[in-house]
Design a protein around this motif. Structure first.
Motif, short mmCIF file in Angstrom:
data_model
loop_
_atom_site.label_atom_id
_atom_site.label_comp_id
_atom_site.label_asym_id
_atom_site.label_seq_id
_atom_site.Cartn_x
_atom_site.Cartn_y
_atom_site.Cartn_z
N ASN A 20 65.58 19.70 -5.84
CA ASN A 20 66.83 20.40 -6.14
C ASN A 20 66.97 20.66 -7.64
OD1 ASN A 20 67.92 20.90 -3.57
ND2 ASN A 20 68.57 18.75 -3.39
N ALA A 21 66.48 19.73 -8.45
CA ALA A 21 66.54 19.93 -9.90
C ALA A 21 65.66 21.11 -10.31
CB ALA A 21 66.10 18.65 -10.62
N LEU A 22 64.49 21.20 -9.72
CA LEU A 22 63.61 22.34 -10.04
C LEU A 22 64.28 23.65 -9.62
CD1 LEU A 22 60.10 20.93 -8.99
CD2 LEU A 22 60.98 21.24 -11.32
N LEU A 23 64.91 23.63 -8.44
CA LEU A 23 65.62 24.84 -7.99
C LEU A 23 66.72 25.20 -8.99
CD1 LEU A 23 65.95 24.13 -4.14
CD2 LEU A 23 64.48 25.87 -5.23
N ALA A 24 67.42 24.16 -9.47
CA ALA A 24 68.51 24.39 -10.43
C ALA A 24 67.98 25.00 -11.73
CB ALA A 24 69.24 23.08 -10.71
N LEU A 25 66.73 24.70 -12.05
CA LEU A 25 66.14 25.27 -13.26
C LEU A 25 65.56 26.66 -12.99
CD1 LEU A 25 64.32 22.15 -14.78
CD2 LEU A 25 66.49 23.18 -15.52
N GLY A 26 65.75 27.15 -11.79
CA GLY A 26 65.34 28.51 -11.49
C GLY A 26 63.94 28.65 -10.91
N VAL A 27 63.31 27.52 -10.57
CA VAL A 27 61.95 27.60 -10.01
C VAL A 27 62.02 28.20 -8.60
CG1 VAL A 27 59.93 26.29 -9.27
CG2 VAL A 27 61.17 25.63 -11.34
N GLU A 28 61.19 29.18 -8.36
CA GLU A 28 61.15 29.82 -7.05
C GLU A 28 59.81 29.59 -6.38
OE1 GLU A 28 62.24 33.92 -7.55
OE2 GLU A 28 64.10 33.36 -8.60
N ARG A 29 59.81 29.81 -5.08
CA ARG A 29 58.58 29.74 -4.29
C ARG A 29 57.46 30.53 -4.97
NH1 ARG A 29 58.62 29.92 1.82
NH2 ARG A 29 56.55 30.72 2.33
N GLY A 30 56.30 29.93 -5.09
CA GLY A 30 55.16 30.64 -5.69
C GLY A 30 55.08 30.47 -7.21
N ASP A 31 56.18 30.05 -7.85
CA ASP A 31 56.13 29.82 -9.31
C ASP A 31 55.22 28.64 -9.62
OD1 ASP A 31 57.87 31.83 -9.84
OD2 ASP A 31 59.63 30.53 -10.17
N ARG A 32 54.65 28.64 -10.81
CA ARG A 32 53.82 27.52 -11.24
C ARG A 32 54.62 26.55 -12.13
NH1 ARG A 32 52.89 32.12 -10.08
NH2 ARG A 32 52.49 32.76 -12.22
N VAL A 33 54.44 25.27 -11.87
CA VAL A 33 55.10 24.22 -12.64
C VAL A 33 54.01 23.34 -13.25
CG1 VAL A 33 56.56 22.16 -12.47
CG2 VAL A 33 57.14 24.22 -11.15
N ALA A 34 54.04 23.22 -14.58
CA ALA A 34 53.06 22.35 -15.24
C ALA A 34 53.60 20.93 -15.30
CB ALA A 34 52.78 22.87 -16.65
N ILE A 35 52.72 19.96 -15.06
CA ILE A 35 53.13 18.55 -15.08
C ILE A 35 52.20 17.80 -16.03
CG2 ILE A 35 53.54 16.51 -13.67
CD1 ILE A 35 53.75 18.30 -11.21
N TYR A 36 52.81 17.16 -17.02
CA TYR A 36 52.06 16.49 -18.08
C TYR A 36 52.71 15.13 -18.26
CZ TYR A 36 50.19 16.18 -22.96
OH TYR A 36 49.55 15.83 -24.14
N LEU A 37 52.32 14.20 -17.41
CA LEU A 37 53.02 12.92 -17.32
C LEU A 37 52.03 11.77 -17.30
CD1 LEU A 37 55.69 13.61 -14.51
CD2 LEU A 37 56.19 13.01 -16.89
N PRO A 38 52.50 10.59 -17.71
CA PRO A 38 51.68 9.39 -17.51
C PRO A 38 51.65 9.04 -16.02
CG PRO A 38 53.67 8.89 -18.80
CD PRO A 38 53.81 10.27 -18.29
N MET A 39 50.94 8.00 -15.67
CA MET A 39 50.85 7.55 -14.28
C MET A 39 52.11 6.79 -13.88
SD MET A 39 48.18 8.18 -12.33
CE MET A 39 47.77 6.71 -11.41
N ILE A 40 53.21 7.53 -13.78
CA ILE A 40 54.47 6.92 -13.36
C ILE A 40 54.89 7.59 -12.06
CG2 ILE A 40 55.21 6.23 -15.68
CD1 ILE A 40 56.78 8.82 -15.90
N PRO A 41 55.78 6.96 -11.30
CA PRO A 41 56.14 7.52 -9.99
C PRO A 41 56.63 8.98 -10.08
CG PRO A 41 56.96 5.28 -10.17
CD PRO A 41 56.38 5.63 -11.51
N GLU A 42 57.29 9.33 -11.18
CA GLU A 42 57.80 10.70 -11.31
C GLU A 42 56.69 11.74 -11.23
OE1 GLU A 42 58.70 8.12 -13.09
OE2 GLU A 42 60.90 8.02 -13.05
N LEU A 43 55.46 11.33 -11.52
CA LEU A 43 54.35 12.28 -11.42
C LEU A 43 54.13 12.68 -9.96
CD1 LEU A 43 51.82 13.81 -12.25
CD2 LEU A 43 50.70 11.64 -12.77
N ALA A 44 54.01 11.70 -9.08
CA ALA A 44 53.84 12.02 -7.66
C ALA A 44 55.10 12.71 -7.12
CB ALA A 44 53.56 10.74 -6.87
N VAL A 45 56.26 12.23 -7.57
CA VAL A 45 57.52 12.80 -7.10
C VAL A 45 57.61 14.29 -7.47
CG1 VAL A 45 60.04 12.77 -7.51
CG2 VAL A 45 58.80 10.63 -7.05
N THR A 46 57.21 14.63 -8.68
CA THR A 46 57.29 16.04 -9.11
C THR A 46 56.32 16.91 -8.32
OG1 THR A 46 57.89 15.30 -11.32
CG2 THR A 46 57.22 17.58 -11.10
#
Ligand code: WTA
Length: 666
Positions: A133-159
């Protein structure tokens, strides 16, 4: 032990396999596979009708619209289960919660400083839905690319799962990469949102992720928002309007997020792989085929008992191993996993074994580079812990030297555990060649056979299949569900890189041989194959011969130009703890290789070094060593873990410093 005699005459082969390995390990007496697979019936059934086999496996996923088509193959483009629809996050989470397993632990997470978190499947569903829902709130739409640059924390899998939930494509960039590498990857696929953290823990200090991210997006044409997880509490700058704290945005969202209905062929993720030359390639992976093979291989090769096992893949999610065997495979199977943020020797060399004992880990999946490091540090570290919970040990990433395989089985597995050496690539998406632990007789150093439903073979320079036994180029001659769907934005490079060398065959870039039993032995990248007096020799085999000597923890060999023999073998050797690399040992090792393989494989020069240059995913960088040995200018080192290692080796090699043995006595 490896035999001293030569393995017949391989001189006609594209690559000669010379190392002989006589040891055989049937499934251990006490190993009762949960899967019930104890013979080759599954392989045979799959071989009779591979498409029906994979369709069966695909039906074990939860589909929104069941597929009626199985495979559409327009070489080199495959479509699997294309008229079916599904959502990857539903398959990884919702369906387990709905089946009553909401209280089952998905992740036992262990932070580098020793902090821990336990996340159940029900909690994961909440976390992923809020993040989606947070990604949707930031305007992310189906098919958009999201870059993830995180340490090995749960938020990585969650994102990652949040992206999957809304049909966005994630592109994870390993947290150890620099701003420049991140920038290049963000721009290539025009990511709209970047998810990062303030900083990452790294061996007791921190790595400034947000600062790198700021640099990376400074001149980005595509990034609109940066979502920032607080991990270390480091001071960072937040840019108004662009940057948002995770803890402000995500927890405030609704914990309900309806999953997007995705086509089986819709992109699930991009993962960039650098290779040794050229700009990184954006490997494209689909949803239905990928999940099918990820989940099947995970449960069968690790013999998963989802209710009782505690499975641990010690890779980083920044690499494909973590994508498939920390996130998608285990979660699709409802497994309980350990996820670890740190490194094997911080704060001490027994960190892994302490974790295995504390959680009662049943399956461990790691890389030869780590196993060789454990050997180097000595067995007192694992011996100090109760590792009796382990029942399957896996290896991936490089050929595993037979001696490292034996050490893994005996010292870590107490001689009770099958070892599964798994060959695959970012491009293949999931395991391709590997044993089934309750069914396959293994041999130290061999990945054994293609998995059920997979077909691989070995060809010579002209693309003709070489016989059994025989060595040459590893190719895959039939499409497989998790295969890459292309390279982002570059169809020509896709065709050229993988499909142009041999007509109609996927060329993996690896050399391999089959022994008389048809077992596959990986021989390293073909770019590394050495040509000594007309013999095409594998780096892997010479390295394995060196590692089979009790004084050696790790070895890398390369062929450097030589006026007489074409190439001469130069060896770089890391001794085990307690051994001194001197001229006498060097001479002994050269004789040892001659005895184990053949006098033609005897290194012309041998250098002792405390470390070897590795990529960030732990692969030995032979190309750099070749440059050093030939005194060329160094190649691109951006994927190098510790650039100092190279400089140190280079100066010693060139000055013939202590332990450097001349190259004049070939
Ligand atoms: C090498 C990692 C021998 C190989 C999953 C391959 C291996 C490359 C093995 C892919 C193995 C991986 N035995 N070599 N069991 N596993 N490799 O894309 O050269 O990071 O082509 O994927 O690693 O590396 P990648």
């Amino acid at each position: 032990m490896g035999g001293a005699d030569m393995a017949g005459d391989g001189a006609g082969d594209a690559i000669e396999g010379l190392l002989v390995e006589e040891r055989r390990f049937p499934p251990p007496e006490g190993f009762v596979p949960y899967s019930g697979i104890t013979d080759s019936a599954l392989h045979e059934a799959a071989e009779r009708d591979p498409e029906a086999f994979w369709a069966d496996k695909a039906r074990e996923l939860t589909w929104m619209t069941p597929f009626t088509e199985v495979l559409d193959w327009q070489p080199p483009f495959a479509r699997w289960f294309a008229d079916g629809t599904l959502n990857a996050s539903v398959n990884c989470i919702d369906r387990h919660v709905e089946a009553g397993h909401g209280d089952r632990v998905a992740f036992h997470w262990e932070g580098e400083p020793g902090d821990t978190r336990t996340i159940t499947y029900a909690e994961l569903l909440d976390d992923v839905s809020r993040a989606a829902n947070a990604l949707l709130a930031l305007g992310v739409e189906r098919g958009d690319r999201v870059a993830i640059y995180l340490p090995m924390i749960p938020e990585l899998a969650v994102t990652m799962l949040a992206c999957a939930r809304i049909g966005a494509v994630h592109s994870v960039v390993f947290g150890g990469f620099s701003a420049n590498a991140l920038h290049e990857r963000i721009e290539d696929s025009a990511c709209r949102v970047l998810v990062t953290a303030d900083a990452a823990h790294r061996r007791g200090s921190t790595f400034p992720l947000k600062q790198q991210a700021d640099e990376a997006v400074e001149h980005s044409a595509s990034i609109e928002h940066v979502l920032v997880v607080r991990r270390t509490g480091e001071d960072i700058t937040m840019r108004d309007g662009r940057d948002h704290w995770w803890h402000d945005l995500v927890p405030a969202q609704s914990a309900a997020c309806p999953p997007a209905e995705m086509g089986a062929e819709d992109l699930l993720f991009l993962l960039y792989t650098s290779g040794t030359t050229g700009r990184p390639k954006g490997i494209m992976h689909s949803t239905g085929g990928y999940l099918t093979q990820a989940s099947f291989t995970h449960r069968s090769v690790f013999d998963l008992d989802a209710e009782h096992d505690v499975y641990w893949c010690a890779a980083d999610i920044g690499w494909v191993t973590g994508h498939t065997y920390i996130v998608y495979g285990p979660l699709a199977n409802g497994a309980t996993s350990v996820m670890f943020e740190g490194t094997p020797n911080f704060p001490r060399e027994d960190r892994f074994w302490e974790i295995v004992a504390r959680y009662g880990v049943t399956q461990l999946y790691t890389a030869p580079t780590a196993i060789r490091a454990f050997m180097k540090w000595g067995r007192e570290h694992p011996d100090g812990h109760d590792l009796s919970s382990l029942r399957v040990l896996g290896s991936v990433g490089e050929p595993i030297n037979p001696e490292a395989w034996m050490w893994y089985r005996d010292v870590i597995g107490g001689g009770r555990t099958p070892v599964v050496d798994t060959w695959w690539q970012t491009e293949t998406g999931a395991m391709m060649i590997a044993p089934l632990p309750g069914a396959t007789t293994t041999k130290p150093g061999s990945a054994t056979f293609p998995l059920p439903g997979i077909s691989a073979t070995i060809v010579d320079d002209r693309g003709e299949e070489v016989g059994v036994p025989g060595g040459g180029y590893l190719v895959i001659d039939r499409p497989w569900p998790a295969m890459l769907r292309g390279l982002w934005g570059d169809e020509a490079r896709y065709r050229d890189t993988y499909w142009s060398r041999f007509d109609g065959l996927y060329f993996a870039g690896d050399g391999a041989k089959r022994d008389a039993d048809g077992c596959f032995w990986l021989l390293g990248r073909v770019d590394d194959v050495m040509n000594v007096s007309g013999h095409r020799l594998s780096t892997t085999e010479v390295e394995s011969a060196l590692v089979s000597h009790p004084s050696v923890a790790e070895a890398a060999v390369i062929g450097r130009a030589d006026a007489i023999t074409g190439q001469a073998i130069a060896a770089f050797v890391t001794p085990r703890a307690g051994f001194v690399g001197d001229e006498r040992l060097a001479a002994e090792l050269r004789e040892h290789v001659a005895r184990m393989i053949s006098p033609i494989a005897k290194p012309a020069s041998l250098l002792f070094t405390a470390d070897l240059p590795k990529t960030r995913s732990g692969k030995i960088m032979r190309r750099l060593l070749r440059d050093i040995a030939e005194d060329q200018q160094l190649g691109d080192t951006t994927t190098l873990a510790d650039a100092d290692v190279v400089d140190a080796i280079k100066s010693r090699y060139l000055t013939g410093g202590s332990g450097g043995v001349g190259s004049d006595d070939a």
